[in-house]
Design a protein around this motif. Structure first.
Motif, PDB file in Angstrom:
ATOM      1  N   GLY A 299       6.995  -0.265  -3.682  1.00 50.71           N
ATOM      2  CA  GLY A 299       6.283  -0.696  -4.879  1.00 50.71           C
ATOM      3  C   GLY A 299       7.028  -1.789  -5.623  1.00 50.71           C
TER       4      GLY A 299
ATOM      5  N   GLU B 167       4.727   1.696   1.892  1.00 51.06           N
ATOM      6  CA  GLU B 167       5.303   0.396   1.571  1.00 51.06           C
ATOM      7  C   GLU B 167       5.888   0.425   0.161  1.00 51.06           C
TER       8      GLU B 167
ATOM      9  N   ASP C 155       0.861  -1.181   0.000  1.00 46.15           N
ATOM     10  CA  ASP C 155       0.000   0.000   0.000  1.00 46.15           C
ATOM     11  C   ASP C 155       0.895   1.228   0.000  1.00 46.15           C
ATOM     12  N   GLU C 156       0.886   1.940  -1.108  1.00 47.16           N
ATOM     13  CA  GLU C 156       1.729   3.130  -1.250  1.00 47.16           C
ATOM     14  C   GLU C 156       1.425   4.177  -0.182  1.00 47.16           C
ATOM     15  N   GLU C 157       0.157   4.289   0.218  1.00 52.14           N
ATOM     16  CA  GLU C 157      -0.236   5.271   1.232  1.00 52.14           C
ATOM     17  C   GLU C 157       0.377   4.972   2.595  1.00 52.14           C
TER      18      GLU C 157
ATOM     19  N   MET D 191       3.138  -0.998  -9.110  1.00 53.96           N
ATOM     20  CA  MET D 191       3.874  -2.059  -8.431  1.00 53.96           C
ATOM     21  C   MET D 191       4.689  -2.836  -9.452  1.00 53.96           C
TER      22      MET D 191
END
Length: 124
Positions: A20, A18, A13-15, A52
């Motif tokens: 990619g 974490e 989860d990029e938010e 990702m």
């Protein structure tokens, strides 16, 4: 040991900050191979976060013996999809310990992940 983030059975989860860039990890038993295949199928179908990137597959030996032929065949199929890094059985890991010397396959995996380790597993 390599400094990665264990996401369990979900995509990053990029938010949450974490990464990619992903390496999928599974045991070399039948269930592990099925889980790897399901994850690769989800990637093929586009069921993953935008941006990702899969950099490889990591297969951790589930036992010290050679793999049965059916599982070896499955690995050949996986190699057609992405780079495969096989990590051999490491008895010390069962006890939560570090091995006195890392197998070459693990050192190669570290290099592929952008981590430089010496043969004792220390970052260099």
């Amino acid at each position: 040991m390599l400094g990665g983030t264990d996401l369990g059975c979900r995509w990053p989860d990029e938010e949450l900050g974490e990464p990619g860039t992903v390496m999928l990890v599974a045991r070399t038993n039948a269930e592990g191979m099925r889980a790897m295949s399901r994850a690769l199928n989800a990637l093929r179908e586009g069921r993953h976060p935008a941006g990702m990137r899969l950099t490889g597959l990591v297969l951790l030996a589930d036992a010290p013996e050679r793999l049965p032929m059916a599982l070896s065949r499955r690995i050949r199929v996986l190699r057609s999809v992405a780079p495969v890094h096989r990590v051999p059985w490491i008895p010390a890991w069962r006890l939560g310990q570090r091995p006195p010397k890392l197998p070459k396959a693990l050192l190669k995996l570290a290099t592929a992940a952008g981590v430089h380790l010496d043969e004792k597993g220390r970052r260099s």
